[in-house]
Motif scaffolding. Sequence first.
Motif, PDB file in Angstrom:
ATOM      1  N   UNK A 110       0.778  -1.216   0.122  1.00 18.10           N
ATOM      2  CA  UNK A 110      -0.161   0.056  -0.058  1.00 18.10           C
ATOM      3  C   UNK A 110       1.016   1.354  -0.200  1.00 18.10           C
ATOM      4  N   UNK A 111       2.044   1.191   0.827  1.00 20.10           N
ATOM      5  CA  UNK A 111       2.672   2.460   0.816  1.00 20.10           C
ATOM      6  C   UNK A 111       3.619   2.640  -0.295  1.00 20.10           C
ATOM      7  N   UNK A 112       3.755   1.548  -1.098  1.00 24.96           N
ATOM      8  CA  UNK A 112       4.537   1.676  -2.283  1.00 24.96           C
ATOM      9  C   UNK A 112       3.702   2.105  -3.568  1.00 24.96           C
ATOM     10  N   UNK A 113       2.589   1.505  -3.718  1.00 23.94           N
ATOM     11  CA  UNK A 113       1.757   1.550  -4.895  1.00 23.94           C
ATOM     12  C   UNK A 113       0.408   2.346  -4.667  1.00 23.94           C
ATOM     13  N   UNK A 114      -0.076   2.649  -3.624  1.00 23.34           N
ATOM     14  CA  UNK A 114      -1.345   3.179  -3.453  1.00 23.34           C
ATOM     15  C   UNK A 114      -1.445   4.419  -2.918  1.00 23.34           C
ATOM     16  N   UNK A 115      -0.755   4.721  -1.429  1.00 27.62           N
ATOM     17  CA  UNK A 115      -0.699   5.968  -0.914  1.00 27.62           C
ATOM     18  C   UNK A 115       0.832   6.094  -0.159  1.00 27.62           C
ATOM     19  N   UNK A 116       1.837   6.572  -0.854  1.00 28.07           N
ATOM     20  CA  UNK A 116       3.108   6.797  -0.227  1.00 28.07           C
ATOM     21  C   UNK A 116       3.183   7.725   0.990  1.00 28.07           C
ATOM     22  N   UNK A 117       3.744   7.607   2.014  1.00 29.19           N
ATOM     23  CA  UNK A 117       4.152   8.460   3.006  1.00 29.19           C
ATOM     24  C   UNK A 117       4.784   9.608   2.652  1.00 29.19           C
ATOM     25  N   UNK A 119       4.301  10.621  -0.683  1.00 32.03           N
ATOM     26  CA  UNK A 119       3.746  11.383  -2.010  1.00 32.03           C
ATOM     27  C   UNK A 119       4.192  10.692  -3.004  1.00 32.03           C
ATOM     28  N   UNK A 120       5.210   9.843  -3.210  1.00 39.06           N
ATOM     29  CA  UNK A 120       6.102   9.193  -4.450  1.00 39.06           C
ATOM     30  C   UNK A 120       5.651   7.803  -4.317  1.00 39.06           C
ATOM     31  N   UNK A 121       4.958   7.179  -5.378  1.00 30.40           N
ATOM     32  CA  UNK A 121       4.596   5.873  -5.830  1.00 30.40           C
ATOM     33  C   UNK A 121       5.031   5.366  -6.678  1.00 30.40           C
ATOM     34  N   UNK A 122       5.432   4.121  -6.744  1.00 37.36           N
ATOM     35  CA  UNK A 122       5.790   3.506  -7.676  1.00 37.36           C
ATOM     36  C   UNK A 122       7.463   3.413  -8.296  1.00 37.36           C
ATOM     37  N   UNK A 123       8.009   4.173  -7.423  1.00 37.07           N
ATOM     38  CA  UNK A 123       9.588   4.218  -7.813  1.00 37.07           C
ATOM     39  C   UNK A 123      10.438   3.409  -7.054  1.00 37.07           C
TER      40      UNK A 123
END
Length: 508
Positions: A110-117, A119-123
Amino acid sequence: MVKNVTTVFKVSAAVMFLLVLAGVLMPDALETITANIQTFISNAFGWYYLILVTFFVIVCLFFLISPVGRIKLGKPDDEPEFSRPTWIAMLFSAGMGIGLVFWGTAEPISHYAVSSPTGETGTNQAIKDAMRFTYFHWGVHAWAIYGIVALVLAYFKFRHGKPGLISATLYPVLGKKAEGPLGKIIDILAVIATVIGVATTLGFGAVQINGGLSFLFGLPVNIVVQFVIVAVVTVLFMYSAWSGLSKGIKILSNANMLLAVLLFAVMFILGPTMFILNLFTNTIGTYLQNLPAMSFRIAPLDEDTRSWITGWTVFYWAWWIAWSPFVGIFIARVSRGRSIREFVFTVLLIPSVIGFLWFSTFGGTAISLEHEGLARISEYATEESLFGVFSNYPLGMIASILAICLIGTFFITSADSGTFVLGMMTSNGSLSPGKGIKLTWGVLLSATALALLYTGGLQALQNTMIAAAFPFSFIMLLMTISLIKSLYGEARELGIGRFNPPNRSYKR
């Protein structure tokens, strides 16, 4: 039949019965009320939760280096009841249980792909952020909450012979008021927090068992199936509570650890092993490096980030606080004869590292699958993400069945232990609470879990958790002050540390 009931039992059981009744008769109103309370507490006191829990960490770390760390949790000649490996296994299984299985995959992905702490996802950076914040939520801060409550209870129970009640630990601060109406109010608040804490965990367990059965066999995910799951498990753990089958619970506890190790080994071997090891090593460093900043991160100028902190960090701190009377009493019970320094070192660090390995394995595998484009684990429902990971590997069906069995055994042992602890808390600290009292709490635990699921599912569980933990957080603060005051009073009497006069030493 319930006999010789205490005021604490009557009031706390009545409050929980009314909560269950409200959930059945007016679920929408209860959901609205709990959501409003949660919003108010999170917005107005999120800063308080962050400072309070960090304070507990600082106090625990101070005991590691303080001379009072030599003081035993017991009389001078008391020896530990359990070997160190057994003791550590008990700490870990009591402190995490169902939650670790439920969130092991779901939180990192979830932290990686949906809602990052951040604000940056998928990287690539999102991978590092996802893991270090997962470590943050399940690491030393969580165990400091458990450790403080357990340390206070063990110190006053085994060293000073006080009853195993929360109110009994506050005598150095409240004096005789701890034995009067104020003490009863404190014990009632502790019981209510414990019931909701345990019920929330049971709710997560029922939802994930339902999710696993849905993923594997196509069963619908709804309150009816969850009701059947809770009903079956309730019969099992209440039979155990009624018959006093300590051997059965011991077997189940050992089965928990065996299944957990087996599940971990399967995922570690079949998953991206080198990626898991490298991720674990790297994230330990970033976790330690950023720990002070994460501890006080409230994002006053960023509404989206503050909302993330409220939904994750504040929720976790509330969950650990609400769960802490139950876990604290259990950890205190098995820690007699340990020194304060050994207790703090073991409780804070060893289960944290084991948890980090667990999250690196299950969460790291899920992230690896998604990052390499092999699967979209983030698109699964929270309760199904673990089974989604298993479906991408050989022996996936077997691993999924093992996971469902593990959740089930955690469910039974947590509920059975919960009924005992609640019985003890409402029987003046008795180590042998009556069967009627334990069965009453067993029914209320299951009914509370179902009522919360019925009124709003996982979100209702989280809302009610934050509301229940808030009043008990103040009690925890008083307990910590009481412990410090009593420890340094004893240090003065025994001549420990700076209180040590010339030519006098302290030997334990």
